[in-house]
Design a protein around this motif. Structure first.
Motif, PDB file in Angstrom:
ATOM      1  N   UNK A 122       0.889  -0.968   0.031  1.00 35.97           N
ATOM      2  CA  UNK A 122       0.104   0.316  -0.227  1.00 35.97           C
ATOM      3  C   UNK A 122       1.010   1.243  -0.021  1.00 35.97           C
ATOM      4  N   UNK A 123       1.994   1.345   0.977  1.00 35.23           N
ATOM      5  CA  UNK A 123       2.928   2.006   0.298  1.00 35.23           C
ATOM      6  C   UNK A 123       4.006   1.820   0.001  1.00 35.23           C
ATOM      7  N   UNK A 127       9.460   3.852  -1.512  1.00 37.35           N
ATOM      8  CA  UNK A 127      10.919   3.486  -1.419  1.00 37.35           C
ATOM      9  C   UNK A 127      11.235   3.189  -2.860  1.00 37.35           C
ATOM     10  N   UNK A 128      12.364   2.988  -2.623  1.00 40.48           N
ATOM     11  CA  UNK A 128      13.008   2.147  -4.101  1.00 40.48           C
ATOM     12  C   UNK A 128      12.830   3.527  -5.688  1.00 40.48           C
ATOM     13  N   UNK A 129      12.594   4.664  -5.983  1.00 45.76           N
ATOM     14  CA  UNK A 129      12.474   5.772  -6.094  1.00 45.76           C
ATOM     15  C   UNK A 129      13.799   5.900  -7.610  1.00 45.76           C
ATOM     16  N   UNK A 130      14.294   5.433  -8.146  1.00 43.58           N
ATOM     17  CA  UNK A 130      15.248   6.186  -9.445  1.00 43.58           C
ATOM     18  C   UNK A 130      15.179   6.983  -9.170  1.00 43.58           C
ATOM     19  N   UNK A 144       7.839   8.458 -11.895  1.00 45.46           N
ATOM     20  CA  UNK A 144       6.569   7.319 -12.168  1.00 45.46           C
ATOM     21  C   UNK A 144       5.619   6.820 -11.166  1.00 45.46           C
ATOM     22  N   UNK A 145       4.596   6.349 -12.028  1.00 46.16           N
ATOM     23  CA  UNK A 145       3.202   6.006 -11.597  1.00 46.16           C
ATOM     24  C   UNK A 145       3.024   4.531 -11.691  1.00 46.16           C
ATOM     25  N   UNK A 146       1.973   4.633 -10.580  1.00 47.26           N
ATOM     26  CA  UNK A 146       1.187   2.759 -11.263  1.00 47.26           C
ATOM     27  C   UNK A 146      -0.184   3.108 -11.146  1.00 47.26           C
ATOM     28  N   UNK A 147      -0.532   1.850 -11.745  1.00 47.30           N
ATOM     29  CA  UNK A 147      -1.585   1.389 -12.037  1.00 47.30           C
ATOM     30  C   UNK A 147      -2.040   0.130 -11.333  1.00 47.30           C
ATOM     31  N   UNK A 150       0.483  -0.059  -6.687  1.00 50.19           N
ATOM     32  CA  UNK A 150       2.063  -0.225  -6.563  1.00 50.19           C
ATOM     33  C   UNK A 150       2.343  -1.217  -6.854  1.00 50.19           C
ATOM     34  N   UNK A 151       1.789  -2.667  -7.063  1.00 50.25           N
ATOM     35  CA  UNK A 151       2.457  -3.784  -7.763  1.00 50.25           C
ATOM     36  C   UNK A 151       3.349  -3.499  -8.805  1.00 50.25           C
TER      37      UNK A 151
END
Length: 553
Positions: A122-123, A127-130, A144-147, A150-151
């Motif tokens: 969920x959060x 983390x792991x932001x490039x 970056x975004x997630x659809x 966050x998977x």
């Protein structure tokens, strides 16, 4: 704000009227304080040459209750979502066993993955932001975004420019791209290339390694030193060479994973003492001397104490004078990991040994890394020549690991010469002093705002307590919206009720940058209700010098 616990000359000084209330609130740390005016046969007045101030204020009870409640609600909804996934009502993204392997022992333990699947995901976007620039006081971030919650992530092609970097260990600002500063590094890169393709014991020892090791030994004031290509492996691969079966390791409960792994790989018996607690350590030492090894009762072959200079999650500094006193009293060895403290503390950046005005000879094994203050990679072990010669033969890193890149070695040499003034300037000393000023200013302002922060007043690692799991993601996302990059940490890396944001102050941060961060924190602290501290600093500090109080266990 939290009233500090001040250990001055080994005693706690503060006013009678506030003593009981502050002890109940947990602001004053009792660790390391024993009954009586003598400590381990040495007067405490001779151990500390400067005031030693650390903060560990406990949150109000309602915060702990709401934190547990938050994890409870998250767990309930996690089980509900697992139920929906099992019945096909929700897409299953987590790895699953193949049908052909249904009779095998499961490779993926479903319950062990519960926390990752239902809470961490969920959060996970925090983390792991490039990043796509040098990790200096500011950096550029790839958006970056997630659809799918966050998977998975996809990059937008946009770059977030000039994000204030409050998370990198760039304590002295040597992570830089200035052409003039990196001129010697460029020359060495052109001369030697990027890799060695051999170990130190074969054809991987270059003149740059010899030069670096002599410089490290000179910098630390010891007989000899050996450098390694990886900081983590400096601990995990060398501790097994120093101790083994029949030896006893006494390890601080908050030691880094590299120390823990090295201790486990050694085959030695491991016993844990409470963080920076001298009573706990002395009890283990006394029992080890009295009872010896289990069953046989034979004396231990070696007893070695593993501690860190600055603890990277707490921001606390090791109580080195007291530990050295204990190790001398019980004839134990001391292994000091200065990964975060070398370069960051001490009048000239020589770590906690210099910070406390002690001799390097008081520590048997001096370890540190070049990945923080020096803006490079790798680590070192330093001490007596006999120790280093032994490791050159028996260290797993020396035998099996590829040698340090020559350009990296030159970067370390460049930074260390700057610190020592061998470059003909005072820039290194100015960086150390600026880091100290920035650290004390940042910590003082956070205290005044009402945040609970942990650690020593001189530690550039500044943990700000968030506590509740829902606030971890909200805090990091809101700070990024204000162009500030932060590191947030939660369970299991911290105790379940002590989620936090960890700031790393740098000498390269300008006062304007720090004020921008502090103003954002002040606003966000009100919005998320993070200002849990119930105490402010006394406006009459002289009151705290009236009485000496000594605590019992």
């Amino acid at each position: 704000m939290a009233n500090p616990s001040a250990v001055c000359n080994g005693h706690l000084h503060h006013h009678h009227q506030k003593q009981n209330n502050l002890l109940k609130s947990g602001i004053y740390k009792k660790n390391g304080i024993t009954k009586g005016t003598k400590k381990n046969g040495v007067s405490n007045g001779t151990l500390y040459k400067k005031t030693f101030i650390e903060h560990f204020e406990q949150a109000p009870m309602y915060v702990a209750v709401l934190t547990f409640l938050g994890f409870g609600v998250g767990t309930i909804f996690g089980y509900l979502r697992d139920f929906m996934r099992a019945w096909g009502l929700e897409k299953r993204n987590v790895a699953a066993e193949r049908e052909q392997q249904k009779d095998f022992v499961p490779l993926y333990q479903d319950f062990e993955n519960f926390y990752t699947r239902n809470l961490y995901m969920r959060i996970r976007d925090n983390w792991n932001r490039p990043i796509c620039s040098v990790p200096g006081p500011q950096f550029d971030l790839m958006e970056r975004v997630t659809d799918d919650y966050n998977w998975t992530f996809r990059f937008t092609g946009r770059t977030i420019k000039n994000v204030i970097n409050m998370g990198s260990y760039n304590y002295l600002g040597f992570a830089e791209t200035d052409v003039n500063a990196l001129k010697t590094v460029t020359i060495e890169l052109q001369k030697y290339g990027t890799g060695i393709c051999s170990t130190r014991q074969e054809m991987g020892t270059l003149d740059k390694h010899v030069e670096l090791e002599k410089l490290v030994a000179n910098f630390l004031g010891v007989e000899d030193a050996m450098v390694f290509g990886m900081g983590f492996a400096t601990n995990s691969m060398n501790i097994p060479a120093l101790v083994g079966k029949g030896c006893l390791i006494l390890s601080d409960e908050l030691n880094h994973t590299s120390l823990i792994l090295g201790a486990r790989l050694s085959g030695a018996t491991i016993r844990i003492f409470k963080h920076n607690n001298m009573q706990s350590l002395e009890k283990l030492l006394r029992d080890a001397i009295i009872y010896g090894q289990p069953r046989s009762r034979r004396a231990w072959r070696k007893i070695i104490i593993l501690v860190e200079g600055i603890y990277s999650m707490e921001g606390s500094i090791v109580r080195l004078p007291e530990i050295v006193s204990l190790k001398k009293k019980y004839k134990a060895y001391l292994y000091l990991d200065e990964a975060h403290s070398i370069g960051a503390v001490g009048a000239t950046g020589r770590g906690v040994v210099e910070y406390f005005g002690m001799s390097p000879d008081d520590v048997d094994v001096l370890m540190g890394t070049f990945t923080k203050s020096f803006g490079a990679a790798g680590g070192y072990i330093a001490g007596k020549k006999d120790l280093v010669d032994f490791l050159r033969t028996h260290s797993h890193s020396a035998v099996y690991a590829t040698s340090m890149c020559p350009a990296v070695a030159e970067q370390i040499i460049r930074a260390m010469k700057c610190l020592m003034g061998l470059d003909g300037t005072t820039q290194g000393l100015q960086r150390v002093r600026q880091l100290g000023k920035n650290t004390r200013y940042f910590r003082r302002r956070l205290h005044e705002m009402g945040f609970i922060i942990y650690g020593n007043d001189d530690s550039p690692v500044v943990p700000l307590l968030l506590y509740m799991p829902g606030k971890i993601g909200a805090f990091a996302r809101r700070m990024l919206e204000k162009n500030i990059g932060v590191v947030v940490v939660g369970f299991p890396a911290t105790p379940i009720t002590e989620s936090r944001a960890r700031f790393c102050v740098s000498a390269a941060h300008t006062r304007e940058m720090l004020d921008t961060v502090l103003n954002a924190l002040d606003e966000l602290g009100d919005f998320l209700q993070l200002k849990y501290s119930r105490y402010s600093k006394s406006s009459h500090p002289e009151l705290y010098e009236e009485t000496r109080l000594e605590f019992e266990d």
